[in-house]
Motif scaffolding. Structure first.
Motif, PDB file in Angstrom:
ATOM      1  N   VAL A   1       0.899  -1.201  -0.055  1.00 18.94           N
ATOM      2  CA  VAL A   1       0.142  -0.145  -0.029  1.00 18.94           C
ATOM      3  C   VAL A   1       0.932   1.195   0.140  1.00 18.94           C
ATOM      4  O   VAL A   1       0.325   2.311  -0.384  1.00 18.94           O
ATOM      5  CB  VAL A   1      -1.046  -0.060   1.180  1.00 18.94           C
ATOM      6  N   SER A   2       2.191   1.430   0.519  1.00 20.87           N
ATOM      7  CA  SER A   2       2.973   2.259   0.559  1.00 20.87           C
ATOM      8  C   SER A   2       3.147   2.980  -0.886  1.00 20.87           C
ATOM      9  O   SER A   2       3.198   4.210  -0.792  1.00 20.87           O
ATOM     10  CB  SER A   2       4.319   1.766   1.079  1.00 20.87           C
TER      11      SER A   2
ATOM     12  N   LEU B   1      -1.552  -2.848  10.560  1.00 27.84           N
ATOM     13  CA  LEU B   1      -0.716  -1.624  10.767  1.00 27.84           C
ATOM     14  C   LEU B   1       0.519  -1.335  10.606  1.00 27.84           C
ATOM     15  O   LEU B   1       1.103  -0.443   9.985  1.00 27.84           O
ATOM     16  CB  LEU B   1      -1.475  -0.991  11.930  1.00 27.84           C
ATOM     17  N   PRO B   2       1.269  -2.383  11.088  1.00 27.18           N
ATOM     18  CA  PRO B   2       2.696  -2.248  11.043  1.00 27.18           C
ATOM     19  C   PRO B   2       3.372  -2.317   9.553  1.00 27.18           C
ATOM     20  O   PRO B   2       4.186  -1.669   9.188  1.00 27.18           O
ATOM     21  CB  PRO B   2       3.463  -3.468  11.889  1.00 27.18           C
ATOM     22  N   GLN B   3       2.531  -2.794   8.791  1.00 29.76           N
ATOM     23  CA  GLN B   3       2.728  -2.802   7.317  1.00 29.76           C
ATOM     24  C   GLN B   3       2.631  -1.239   6.587  1.00 29.76           C
ATOM     25  O   GLN B   3       2.948  -1.308   5.345  1.00 29.76           O
ATOM     26  CB  GLN B   3       2.096  -3.720   6.490  1.00 29.76           C
ATOM     27  N   LEU B   4       1.892  -0.420   7.301  1.00 26.59           N
ATOM     28  CA  LEU B   4       1.567   0.622   6.875  1.00 26.59           C
ATOM     29  C   LEU B   4       2.526   1.873   7.422  1.00 26.59           C
ATOM     30  O   LEU B   4       1.796   2.915   7.410  1.00 26.59           O
ATOM     31  CB  LEU B   4      -0.003   1.143   7.282  1.00 26.59           C
TER      32      LEU B   4
ATOM     33  N   SER C   1       5.026   3.490   6.661  1.00 33.16           N
ATOM     34  CA  SER C   1       5.423   4.902   5.558  1.00 33.16           C
ATOM     35  C   SER C   1       4.341   5.664   5.562  1.00 33.16           C
ATOM     36  O   SER C   1       4.346   6.938   5.294  1.00 33.16           O
ATOM     37  CB  SER C   1       5.898   3.790   4.449  1.00 33.16           C
ATOM     38  N   GLU C   2       2.969   4.987   5.072  1.00 30.93           N
ATOM     39  CA  GLU C   2       1.795   5.767   4.975  1.00 30.93           C
ATOM     40  C   GLU C   2       1.446   6.407   6.287  1.00 30.93           C
ATOM     41  O   GLU C   2       1.134   7.847   6.176  1.00 30.93           O
ATOM     42  CB  GLU C   2       0.597   4.756   4.697  1.00 30.93           C
ATOM     43  N   LEU C   3       1.508   6.270   7.305  1.00 33.20           N
ATOM     44  CA  LEU C   3       1.147   6.567   8.768  1.00 33.20           C
ATOM     45  C   LEU C   3       2.108   7.805   8.545  1.00 33.20           C
ATOM     46  O   LEU C   3       1.661   8.958   9.281  1.00 33.20           O
ATOM     47  CB  LEU C   3       1.136   5.924   9.789  1.00 33.20           C
TER      48      LEU C   3
ATOM     49  N   PRO D   1       3.649   5.253  17.169  1.00 35.63           N
ATOM     50  CA  PRO D   1       4.202   4.163  16.345  1.00 35.63           C
ATOM     51  C   PRO D   1       3.219   2.837  15.967  1.00 35.63           C
ATOM     52  O   PRO D   1       2.331   2.499  16.694  1.00 35.63           O
ATOM     53  CB  PRO D   1       5.137   3.188  17.560  1.00 35.63           C
ATOM     54  N   ALA D   2       3.345   2.369  15.035  1.00 38.45           N
ATOM     55  CA  ALA D   2       2.411   1.500  14.268  1.00 38.45           C
ATOM     56  C   ALA D   2       2.226   0.415  15.306  1.00 38.45           C
ATOM     57  O   ALA D   2       1.132  -0.348  15.180  1.00 38.45           O
ATOM     58  CB  ALA D   2       2.923   1.217  12.828  1.00 38.45           C
TER      59      ALA D   2
END
Length: 728
Positions: A32-33, A47-50, A52-54, A62-63
Motif C-alpha cells: 500500500v505504501s 498496521l505495522p505494514q503501513l 510509511s503511509e502513517l 508507533p504503528a
C-alpha cells in the motif's frame, strides 16, 4: 429463475493451501505504501505494514503500538453492536453518536417527558437511566487466526450445504471453547469473502446506562433533510456508561452494579485541527462490497436497491399514516422510522452514485484486467466460469428471500416465528442448534422481544402487516417462494389475526420463550398458528441458502486469493471488506469538489446554525444555543482561523455504516471528534473508493464541549473527562 447447483470440482493448489494464505495477505498489505491514498479499513495487525503511509500523513503513534489491542488507543474502543464508541474516563464513560444512543433515549421517553426533544442529563450516577435490555458494550481483547481450524480437510465432493454446515459446526465449536468464560462474547467472522477466519473475543458488558444526550434539536439538527449532506451542522453525540458487578465482571443490570473500570481512556483535545491535519479513526465498520463482481453491482443497481427504496418508502408512509395525531405512536415509532429513513437515504445515495459514475463499467475494466492476468497465472481454468454460475444462483435466491422479508414487516409475525424456532431448536443439544438459536443467543432474543413494549402499537403494526401483504402480492411471480402464497392470509383478514393473538402483551410474549414445541402445536394464538404454517417454507429457503453459501464459500475464496495475488503484482492496497470487526483507517482533514465549479469544506461553524434555523423541525435549534451564538459566547472553543466554534469537519478517512460514533483521533491519539456520516457523493464508497470525492463527516469535539459547557451545562460530565484545552 432457478437455483443453480454446481457440480463438485477438483481442488487446485489455491484451495488446498487456503488456510496458509495469511502470510501472503500480510505481505500484500505492505504494497500500500506506493498507493498514496487513504483507502482501506485495516485490521489492527496489518498496521505495522503501513508505517510509511502513517508517517507520510504525520501520525506520531508507533504503528506497533497502534496495532496492539492491549494498548492505547485501541483498548479504549467499544462496539455497541451496530455503532462504535470509546471510553473517555476510567469509570466506564463512553462517548458515541446521538443516533447510536437514540433507542435508549426513545426507550426512556414518554409523550409527557420526551427526552428526544428535551434532551437528558444525569447530574449524578444515580440518575442515569437504563439503556435497555438489548443494549450492550463489546470490548475486543483478543484476535486469533483460526483459518486452519475452519477450512482444513474440507473435501471437493461435498455439496454446498454439507460444506456450509461443516464450516458452521467448526465455528460453533470454536466459539463454545472461547466462551467458557461467560464474561466474553466470541465470534468467528470470515475475511476476504471466506479466505480467512479469525476468532474474536470481546468482553460483553450487559448493563449500559444513558448519561447525557443533547436535545435532538442539536443531536439531529437538519434531520433527514441534511442526512448525508454537506455542509452539516449536527451535534451528533451522546454519552453512555458501562456498569459491571462488584467483582468487576460483566453482570445483568442491577442497582448493585458499579461503573466499569476501563483499562484506559482517551484524552480529549480541544486544541483543534486545521485543513491538511492527519487523523486516525477507529471503530467497527459494518459491511462493504469492494470486491464484488460487475454482475453483483448491476444486480444491486437495477434490482435489489430500487426494490429496497420502494419498500422503505412504503413502510414509512404506512407508519406515519397510522401514527398521525397520536403522540404515543410518534414517540414509540421514532426510532423505527429514523432507522428506516437512514437506510433509505443511503440506498438512494447509492443509486444516485451509480447513476453519476458507472461503477459497473469501472469494475468491468478491472475484471477484464484480472481475467487476462488470471488466464496467464491461474491454476484452476474452470474457476471463473464456476464463479459466474454461483454468483447467478446467489442473486436468484436473494429475490425470494427479499419477498420473504417483506411479509415479516409486522412485529407480531416476526415474534411468533422467532418463538416457534426457539422451541424447535431447544429440542436439540445446544451444539446442534442453528447458531442464531443457541443458548448464548436467548438473552438477546428476550431483549428484542422485551423492547417491543417501547416500539409497538397494535394498530400501527396491523397497518404495516396489511400493507406488506398487499405489496408482496404485487411482486413478480418468480420472486414468490414456492408454496408460500397459499399459506398467507388475505390482507383484509389481518384484523382478525390481531384480535385472536396475545403476543402484543409483553409478559405473554416473553412467556412463550419457556414453552416447548407441543405447547405451540396446541396453541390457538393466530400468529403462532401462522408461524407454524410457514415453518416449512422457512426451512426450504434456509436450506437453499446453505447450498448456495456453501458453493460461494468454496469458489469465492479461490477467486479472492487470485485477486490478492493480482493486486500485489500491480502494487494495489489489499484489505478485507468491512465485517463489523475492529478496524483502523487514516486520512487528512480535507475539502472536496463534488462537481465542476463547486468546492466544499472542510469546516462548518455555529454561524451556519443561525443561517439554517427556521424555528421549525428539522431546522429548529434550542433558544439558548441561538442566543449564545448571537452573543458570540465562544470562549476558548473559538477557532482563531475560523473566528467561530467549528461544528463539523470533513476528512478523507475510509468509513461506512457501523463507524457511527467512531473516535476521530489527532496525530497523538487524542480525541478530536466523532464520525457520524458521509457526504452524499461518498455513499458509493461501499462498492468503490474514489479518493477525489470520498469524505467522512465528523462532529468537532470543540462544538461538543462548547454545547456541554455553554448550553447544557453538563459540568459533571466535563469534569469527569481529561480535557486538553488550548492555550489562552
Amino acid at each position: 429463475m432457478g437455483t443453480a447447483i454446481l457440480p463438485p470440482v477438483c481442488f487446485t493448489s489455491l484451495e488446498t493451501n487456503l488456510f496458509k494464505v495469511i502470510t501472503l495477505t500480510l505481505a500484500v498489505a505492505g504494497a500500500v505504501s506506493s498507493a498514496h491514498a487513504d483507502e482501506g479499513q485495516w485490521q489492527p495487525h496489518q498496521l505495522p505494514q503501513l508505517k510509511s503511509e502513517l508517517k507520510r500523513i504525520g501520525i506520531t503513534i508507533p504503528a506497533e503500538k497502534l496495532a496492539d489491542l492491549s494498548k492505547h488507543p485501541l483498548n479504549t474502543m467499544v462496539s455497541l453492536g451496530g455503532c462504535s464508541a470509546s471510553f473517555v474516563s476510567n469509570s466506564g464513560l463512553a462517548v458515541t453518536n446521538h443516533h447510536c444512543a437514540y433507542k435508549a433515549i426513545q426507550r426512556n421517553s414518554t409523550a409527557e417527558k420526551n427526552y428526544i426533544s428535551e434532551g437528558f442529563l444525569a447530574r449524578t450516577k444515580a440518575e442515569e437511566l437504563p439503556a435497555g435490555p438489548d443494549a450492550h458494550m463489546y470490548i475486543t481483547d483478543k484476535v486469533e487466526n483460526v483459518t486452519d481450524q475452519v477450512l482444513k480437510g474440507l473435501t471437493a465432493g461435498m455439496s454446498g450445504r454439507a460444506r456450509h454446515e461443516q464450516v458452521e459446526n467448526r465455528i460453533k465449536a470454536l466459539i463454545a471453547d472461547c466462551e467458557q468464560d461467560k464474561a466474553y462474547r466470541c465470534s468467528v467472522p470470515s475475511f476476504h469473502r471466506g479466505l480467512e477466519y479469525y476468532r474474536i473475543r470481546q468482553m460483553m458488558i450487559r448493563d449500559v446506562r444513558l448519561v447525557y444526550a443533547p436535545s435532538d434539536k442539536i443531536g439531529n439538527f437538519g434531520g433527514e433533510v441534511d442526512n448525508f449532506e454537506w455542509p452539516r451542522h449536527t451535534g451528533d453525540y451522546s454519552f453512555l456508561r458501562a456498569y459491571v458487578g462488584k467483582d468487576g465482571r460483566p453482570a445483568d443490570p442491577s442497582a448493585e452494579n458499579i461503573p466499569y473500570q476501563s483499562k484506559d481512556f482517551l484524552v480529549v483535545s480541544a486544541q483543534g485541527l486545521k485543513n491538511g491535519d492527519p487523523i486516525l479513526l477507529a471503530g467497527y465498520p459494518g459491511r462493504t462490497s469492494r470486491y464484488k463482481l460487475p454482475a453483483e453491482i448491476r444486480f444491486a443497481r437495477d434490482r435489489s436497491y430500487p426494490a429496497k427504496v420502494a419498500e422503505s418508502k412504503a413502510d414509512i408512509a404506512v407508519i406515519q399514516a397510522a401514527s398521525e395525531g397520536n403522540k404515543t405512536a410518534e414517540v414509540r415509532y421514532a426510532s423505527v422510522v429514523k432507522g428506516i429513513n437512514n437506510g433509505l437515504k443511503k440506498t438512494e445515495g447509492l443509486l444516485a452514485g451509480f447513476a453519476r459514475k458507472d461503477l459497473a463499467a469501472i469494475k468491468d475494466g478491472q475484471d477484464a484486467d484480472f481475467r487476462a492476468w488470471y488466464k496467464q497465472h491461474g491454476d484452476n481454468k474452470a474457476l471463473l466460469s464456476e464463479l459466474d454460475a454461483v454468483i447467478a444462483s446467489d442473486m436468484a435466491l436473494s429475490e425470494q428471500e427479499t419477498a420473504w422479508t417483506i411479509i415479516h414487516t409486522g412485529e407480531m409475525l416476526k415474534s411468533a416465528r422467532t418463538l416457534y424456532r426457539v422451541a424447535i431448536e431447544s429440542e436439540k443439544p445446544d451444539v446442534e442448534r442453528h447458531a442464531d438459536y443457541q443458548q448464548r443467543e436467548l438473552s438477546f432474543i428476550a431483549g428484542r422481544l422485551n423492547r417491543l413494549e417501547q416500539s409497538y402499537l397494535p394498530n400501527v403494526d396491523q397497518a404495516r402487516f396489511t400493507a406488506a401483504l398487499q405489496r408482496y402480492n404485487k411482486l413478480p411471480e418468480q420472486a414468490h417462494p414456492p408454496g408460500l402464497d397459499a399459506l398467507l392470509p388475505a390482507p383484509e383478514s389481518v384484523v382478525s389475526l390481531y384480535q385472536q393473538s396475545q403476543l402484543g402483551n409483553t409478559a405473554t410474549r416473553l412467556g412463550w420463550l419457556n414453552k416447548n414445541r407441543a405447547a405451540f402445536d396446541a396453541s390457538d394464538d393466530a400468529f403462532i398458528r401462522l408461524a407454524i404454517k410457514l415453518h416449512e417454507i422457512d426451512m426450504a429457503l434456509e436450506n437453499q441458502r446453505k447450498e448456495v453459501d456453501g458453493n460461494l464459500e468454496r469458489i469465492i475464496p479461490q477467486y479472492m486469493q487470485a485477486v490478492i495475488a493480482w493486486k500485489k503484482s500491480i502494487g494495489k492496497p489489499v484489505y478485507p471488506d468491512a465485517n463489523s470487526t475492529l478496524r483502523v483507517t487514516y486520512g487528512t482533514v480535507a475539502p472536496y469538489t463534488p462537481r465542476d465549479g463547486i468546492s466544499k469544506g472542510p469546516f462548518t461553524t455555529v454561524e451556519g446554525i443561525l443561517e439554517k434555523d427556521t424555528g421549525k423541525a428539522p431546522f429548529e435549534a434550542p433558544v439558548n444555543l441561538l442566543a449564545s451564538i448571537k452573543d458570540k459566547h465562544y470562549g476558548i472553543f473559538k477557532d482563531k482561523v475560523l473566528n467561530s466554534v467549528p461544528v463539523n469537519f470533513l476528512s478523507t478517512a475510509d468509513t461506512t455504516g457501523g463507524n457511527s460514533g467512531s473516535a476521530v483521533l489527532n496525530k497523538n491519539g487524542e480525541l478530536v471528534g466523532l464520525n457520524f456520516d458521509s457526504t452524499y457523493e461518498s455513499i458509493t464508497k461501499d462498492w468503490y473508493f474514489d479518493s477525489a470525492i470520498t469524505r467522512a463527516i465528523h462532529v468537532d469535539i470543540r462544538y461538543m464541549l462548547w454545547v456541554m459547557s455553554e448550553v447544557d451545562h453538563a459540568d459533571n460530565v466535563l469534569k469527569e473527562m481529561t480535557i486538553k484545552y488550548p492555550a489562552k
